[in-house]
Design a protein around this motif. Sequence first.
Motif, mmCIF file in Angstrom:
data_model
loop_
_atom_site.group_PDB
_atom_site.id
_atom_site.type_symbol
_atom_site.label_atom_id
_atom_site.label_comp_id
_atom_site.label_asym_id
_atom_site.label_seq_id
_atom_site.Cartn_x
_atom_site.Cartn_y
_atom_site.Cartn_z
ATOM 1 N N GLU A 39 0.836 -1.198 0.000
ATOM 2 C CA GLU A 39 0.000 0.000 0.000
ATOM 3 C C GLU A 39 0.870 1.247 0.000
ATOM 4 O O GLU A 39 1.942 1.276 0.606
ATOM 5 N N PRO A 92 -1.990 -2.859 -5.719
ATOM 6 C CA PRO A 92 -2.943 -1.847 -6.194
ATOM 7 C C PRO A 92 -3.143 -1.967 -7.696
ATOM 8 O O PRO A 92 -2.379 -2.636 -8.396
ATOM 9 N N TYR A 101 -5.146 -8.414 -7.570
ATOM 10 C CA TYR A 101 -5.337 -6.970 -7.607
ATOM 11 C C TYR A 101 -6.540 -6.558 -6.765
ATOM 12 O O TYR A 101 -7.533 -7.277 -6.673
ATOM 13 N N CYS A 102 -6.429 -5.379 -6.200
ATOM 14 C CA CYS A 102 -7.401 -4.887 -5.228
ATOM 15 C C CYS A 102 -8.742 -4.561 -5.887
ATOM 16 O O CYS A 102 -8.807 -3.792 -6.851
ATOM 17 N N ASP A 157 -9.940 -0.890 -5.598
ATOM 18 C CA ASP A 157 -9.227 -0.039 -6.545
ATOM 19 C C ASP A 157 -9.888 -0.061 -7.921
ATOM 20 O O ASP A 157 -10.001 0.974 -8.585
ATOM 21 N N ARG A 188 -7.917 -4.250 -0.431
ATOM 22 C CA ARG A 188 -7.158 -3.626 0.652
ATOM 23 C C ARG A 188 -8.068 -2.800 1.547
ATOM 24 O O ARG A 188 -7.821 -2.653 2.730
#
Length: 559
Positions: A106, A179, A212-213, A216, A521
Amino acid sequence: MDDADLASGSSSDMKRKQKLDDSVDDGALEEEKRRYRSMAKVAIGYGINPSVENSVITDMVHTVCPDFSLDTSKLKTAVLEMHEEGKDKVKKMLKDGQGKLTLCYEWFWTSDDIDGPILNADFIGISAYFADENWKMKKWILGYHPRESLRVKDIYVDSIKNVILDYEVESKVSTLLMPNYGDLGVEAFDAFRKWIEEKGKNPIDSRVFLIYCCSDIFRLMVDDMFKDINIWLMERVRMLVGWGRMVPTNWDVTLYNLQKAVDMEAKNVFEEEEDYQDYEQPSDEEWIKIKTFCKLAGCIYKVAKELFDGEYPTSNVYFHLLAELKVMLNKELKNGDNDYFLCKAKEILERFDKYWNDMFLVLATASVLDPRFKMKYLEFYCSKNEVSDEGSKAETVVDYLRSLYARYAASDISPLPKCPDASMNPNPSGLFKYLFDEEDEEEKEEKKPDGYKDFVLFQEFLMFEGSSREFQESELDSYLKEPVMEWKKDFNALEWWREENSKYPILSRVARDILSIPISRGTSHRAYVADKRECPDFIVSMEAKLVNAMMCSESWPRL
């Protein structure tokens, strides 16, 4: 009594007095250390900069000990010492834990509203997600450093590698949560995965190593639509609906206020009521942009609310909800009534489809490990939507799950104890001692080193041979054959697998590691951050080592 006796007595008295003084000094030092450790706990728990005097700490100290004078340098030392002590315990717990880890990268920025000195503008945080011995989801920060202090070649890979080496968890890492912005350099991460495999003797499937988040991707989809709504248009809408100050805010708040304006416009409030006659209103073209944003972002919000506001955000809840979003967006695209709307719908669907394809395997596998779904939902979805060149995606997921199960089953294989030959030892008492492990320590045979452990090909053979043995139906086959559970929205999948651990000792380990992968996240309000994640205000004026100690220690359990 002669002079010699007097001198001897005087010397003894002096030694006793010195010992007493030393004892008093040691006691005072211990008491001071105890006080500073107590203050350090307060500073860590409440997010207080120990480098400067703070009224919370000083008031607490003076209440207990009015004459105590606070030394901030000693308080900093206490914080750093507590961090090192906690770190040793965390390292042991992570290394000894049964489950796998997901490491999350992060990037945090400082707030624009901070007053006072700022030593560091942005920070890199590395956290470990896992299910603990009680099958509860945990997030521990393992590193939190000012970006400029890292001095690394690859900010993504090297930041994570430093943490892996520092905590010695190369055999525990299974996935990385990254991210969704910028070029992450997939080739660099592939080399990094191979480094982890080699160093930790830890086989990792490349298809699920880099994830992957989800929050996001939602933010980026919203940004794709919001970029056409300029600040002047937003200011006019703000005046119409009585929105507060125009400041950066979470995208769900923006959606709420824009939808409020759309609802008022649909009722002709702005045209019919005199209160709005003096305000400049959006043009027809601008209303199309606002309505497009509300309709498409509204679809995203419906799913985001279920994902991020739920009680159990384990990975099994994502597949069916993201599939629902895919259906909703395609429906909006099909029913679009103007070119601008169709263009935006296609744009965000293109972004979503890439994420969906990249994440399909891990999300679908987690769904199969949800006893409310098993293979049923995946097969249902694939029958309606997905067929790949290599066959059904459902078959791909099952093949992956079988290979994963076989690997876990093979890792459970251990040589059976060698029973002594009765002909070699006719003494019944010797056999009794063997069976009940009661032989004397000196009679135990010294264990010889096993050279076979270093034979790579032979170890691969053991895994191959062990995974192919089928004396009975596997746990995975048994699990998939049993009926699915009745649907229950508030369901804790990890808790279910914990309770079924004795029935599925191997498969439950697989489920624990897959379900504990954090797909996002951000949860709760943090999932709707419209721009950048901000760091806590109190750390921006602290030195790098102290920042790391404070942020890590606060996230760890009270060890």
